[in-house]
Design a protein around this motif. Structure first.
Motif: not given
Lengths: 345, 274, 254
Positions: B153-154, B157-158, C17-18
């Motif tokens: 997910v990390y 996500l973009p 989070f990012l």
């Protein structure tokens, strides 16, 4: 827009020039070794004395090394295979014969390693370091693991690691069943595989030398580990870790140094091996790596605490419980590889 | 047309060499037998494909599908509000968009390592929780499927936010006004007006996320601790430790078939490939 | 508006989070202890990075590979996008699409198989050339996608006008279309560069003795567990790439 093209063309030319420059300096020797298996200045001293430039690459497991080297044109000159791979690699035509006339320091080796079982005349390799595989554990555990079968204890869930090495995992499982760790019997191997699968829920991860830092940090409580890794971890965290020679038997291994047939630098490679055999050099390496050297002359030069280290140089009675790894037949190798895939799945 | 052909030629040659020829070789290998220490040997066989039906491997395939689906779903749920926020942020749109893209420009490997650092037993999360007295023993946050999903997910996500933002940005605000005028509450507007209009963006984002997640290798290797074996790891394993190139080849082709099958099943007629 | 505030709060959380994990990495790269407990400021890990010749050499390799592969892929990809725009070629589009959706591991092992097979006839080995070839291979599709997207917004009548006025096909391309594509080409080059410099899976399979890249070294370090030197490397890379991105944004707007 035009500036972008100019920049890329110019940097391209610069890059090409840099590559060309790097290629023209030599002569080179490419050495492929286990990680943390030499002293910090071993390579640089060698480079200086012989006027060579060494490219030193490392690997974490034999399959990793074999995968690169098997093609026959990997680019490496000197490798450090484990003893049981010498015969298969010789059969595959991967190794160059050792020229003893280029290795004056060969006599420094211990007697038992002058005529080792896997290469009695030392035609293909020179023994480097030897050791055992055992159990390293945190001393603050409420109980002490003493045998491989202790590694199936549910109390260790999530804090146990096993080696990411098929022969080693099979060895531990076979020993708990009372079989030889070199077994090629399909029934025994399958039973061993079932043991490994039963253990998987407890295993945190399959790690080789990488487990050392995690042991020191306390992330891992018990690990199946090589004596090398164990001694290094114990030295890094004095009093917190201990090593056990499993009572149900354990593997003995030896790492050797060999030259690849594809190498065009045979003399330089032999110079390096002879350099490693020098007692002073070998002793210096042991001071860093904390491994049991096959070099008898070097062992005599070690400081007391290393020479008498029970993990590195255990009493003969203990070593008698150990069993050397032996090469596997092609069919047995195939079965083991297949069973390993299923374990890891 | 001569110019056009000349322009296409180099790329065509490169594609043939780096894409088509290798795949052809892999196809051939998948029908051969493994050598004792690696490589391939002559006898041809379909054993590598029949082996795929073994429940052991079906488990891996299903596990990979479920992890990829979970990661994609989470990306969608987490990414949609973010994309909505950026689309509505007016003048600062580019800044907010840039802030999403910025992590993307850094190394994927490093971003995966960051989670190794945070989740380990002596890492930040456990240290803080322990010092606050919430837990006594460190939680095993690393080396499991959850860590892998988190890492995915990390990382992706973009990939989800960008297509979502693209469709949301083109959304006609008058439609939303009309819905409000007709008495719809914000939630109803979201579910019955916005989401259906965003379907193309959602599809694009889902594809861009799901397919790479399915074939992931690094994330499961570093965060799953070689216990969470996914298809990508299994393929790599066959070409190194297990030395079974033909089986690895069959697995690779199976993976590609699944990915391409999924892509074609969600394609709409008339949509161009590129 | 309640939803607006809620959304903004959520966005804050999402951005945290990012970005926070990378900040944590950076903060602890200055920690004097190896563990996640702050024990004082120290630059020792950065010094360790500077002393590591392996890291330096692999970084140089990565740059050489990335710059070369980006240059080749951008030029060829732009030309290919233009060619596809003029008249579609389903098999070329298909193989480029295939290149995008093929998992990296499959691309890597298939390239390895190809090279090993070729090397049985030519006496070559894996090295910088194989890595660069592989990188050009997988970057091409990205370049084509970006440039083609921009081309679809281009008014064909401009080209027709140029041709009517007597320009050759090439002149038309060079002086009418190409300038329009400038920003897309720059974006494509940046994308290709990033993809190349970050690649681990494919590179690790086709690299030779002389072509160890930075991701390969980072991976080896990461596999051996947490290492603050790795935090230092990570911070340097993130910082470096961040500067690069900001610079390119400036250049683009200038």
């Amino acid at each position: 827009m035009k500036p972008y093209f100019k920049v890329t063309r110019r940097t391209f030319l610069m890059g090409a020039a840099a590559t060309a420059a790097a290629c023209s300096r030599g002569p080179r020797l490419n050495i492929f070794n286990w990680s943390d298996y030499v002293a910090p200045d071993t390579i640089s001293n060698f480079e200086r004395e012989f006027g060579l430039r060494v490219r030193y690459g490392t690997y974490e497991s034999i399959p990793e090394m074999l995968a690169k080297v098997m093609s026959g044109n990997s680019g490496w000159d000197v490798i450090f295979p484990s003893a049981e791979y010498i015969q298969p690699m010789r059969d595959m035509g991967l190794l160059a014969p050792m020229r003893h006339d280029w290795l004056p320091n060969l006599s420094a080796l211990e007697d038992q390693f002058q005529r080792p079982p896997w290469d009695p005349n030392l035609d293909w390799c020179v023994p480097y370091m030897h050791g055992v595989t055992g159990i390293v554990y945190q001393t603050n555990l409420t109980w002490t693991p003493r045998a491989w079968s202790d590694l199936w204890d549910a109390r260790l869930t999530g804090k146990l690691t096993m080696l990411d090495d098929p022969p080693e995992v099979f060895a531990a499982c076979l020993k708990t069943l009372g079989d030889s760790l070199n077994s090629s019997d399909p029934a025994e191997l399958r039973a061993a595989q079932q043991r490994a699968i039963a253990q998987k829920p407890l295993v945190r991860a399959y790690l080789n030398a990488e487990v050392r830092d995690q042991l020191v940090a306390g992330d891992v409580a018990v690990a199946q580990a090589w004596a090398v890794t164990s001694a290094q971890a114990i030295a890094a965290a004095p009093g917190k870790l201990a090593f056990a020679f499993p009572s149900d038997g354990f593997p003995r291994y030896a790492d050797t140094v060999a030259i690849l047939r594809e190498s065009g630098r045979l003399e330089a490679a032999h110079n390096f091996i002879d350099y490693l055999l020098r007692p002073r050099v070998a002793a210096a390496i042991v001071q860093t790596t904390r491994t049991a050297t096959c070099n008898g002359a070097a062992r005599a030069m070690l400081p007391e605490d290393l020479r008498a280290d029970p993990v590195l140089f255990p009493a003969a009675g203990i070593l008698a419980r150990g069993e050397w790894f032996a090469p596997q037949s092609a069919a047995s190798q195939r079965l083991r590889d297949r069973l390993w895939t299923e374990i890891k799945t | 047309m001569k110019l056009r052909n000349a322009f296409l030629a180099p790329t065509a040659i490169l594609m043939a060499v780096t894409m088509l020829a290798p795949l052809a070789i892999i196809l051939v290998y998948s029908f051969l037998t493994r050598g004792a220490y690696g490589g391939v040997e002559a006898p041809s066989t379909i054993e590598n494909y029949t082996r795929l039906w073994d429940p052991v491997y079906a488990t891996i395939i299903i596990r990979s599908l479920w992890i990829a689906a979970a990661a994609t779903a989470l990306c969608l749920i987490l990414g949609f509000p973010l994309a909505l926020f950026i689309a509505r942020s007016g003048a600062r749109k580019n800044l907010y968009l840039g802030l999403v893209i910025l992590p993307f420009w850094t190394s994927f490997l490093i971003r995966t390592y960051a989670w190794m650092f945070i989740l380990r037993d002596t890492g930040i999360v456990n240290s803080v929780l322990q010092s606050l007295g919430v837990i006594r023993e460190p939680l095993p946050l690393l080396y499991n499927s959850g860590a892998v999903i988190l890492g995915l997910v990390y990382g992706f996500l973009p990939f989800m936010v960008l297509p979502l933002y693209a469709t949301l940005e083109r959304l006609d605000p008058s439609l939303l006004e009309a819905a409000a005028d007709l008495g719809a509450r914000p939630w109803d507007t979201l579910v019955r007006v916005i989401l259906p209009l965003c379907a193309p963006g959602i599809r694009a984002g889902a594809i861009l996320t799901f397919v790479p997640c399915l074939g992931t290798y690094l994330t499961s290797d570093l965060l799953g601790g070689s216990k969470t074996v996914l298809i990508g790891n299994l393929v790599q394993n066959q070409f190194t430790a297990s030395r079974d190139w033909p089986f690895g080849a069959a697995l690779s082709l199976a993976l590609m078939a699944i990915a391409i099958g999924l892509l074609f099943s969600v394609r709409r007629r008339g949509e161009e490939l590129l | 508006m309640k939803t607006r505030r809620g959304l903004a709060l959520y966005a804050l959380g999402a951005y945290a989070f990012l970005h926070v994990p990378l900040l944590i990495l950076a903060v602890f790269s200055f920690n004097s202890s190896r563990f996640a407990v702050w024990q004082g400021f120290s630059l020792q890990w950065y010094r360790a990075v500077a002393d590591d010749s392996n890291l330096i050499e692999s970084s140089v390799n990565s740059l050489i590979i990335a710059i070369t592969a980006t240059a080749v892929a951008t030029v060829l990809g732009t030309l290919a996008a233009y060619g596809l725009w003029k008249r579609a070629s389903s098999w070329l589009s298909g193989s480029l699409y295939l290149s995008l959706v093929t998992p990296e591991i499959v691309t890597g092992v298939s390239l390895l198989a190809l090279f090993q097979w070729i090397f049985r006839f030519l006496h070559l080995r894996l090295g910088m050339h194989t890595v660069i070839l592989a990188h050009v291979g997988f970057s091409l599709a990205y370049v084509v996608v970006v440039v083609l997207a921009r081309l679809r917004n281009f008014d064909r009548s401009l080209e027709e006008a140029a041709l009517d006025l007597g320009a050759t096909e090439f002149e038309t391309f060079w002086r009418v279309t190409l300038p329009y594509l400038g920003p897309a080409i720059a974006a494509a080059a940046m994308l290709a560069f990033t993809v190349s410099i970050d690649d681990y899976v494919i590179t690790s399979l086709v690299a030779g003795v002389d072509s160890q890249t930075l991701p390969m070294v980072i991976y080896a370090m990461a596999r051996r567990g947490v290492n603050p030197a790795l935090n230092a490397v990570s911070t340097l890379i993130v910082f470096g790439l961040g500067v690069l991105v900001l610079l390119s944004e400036r250049l683009r707007r200038a």
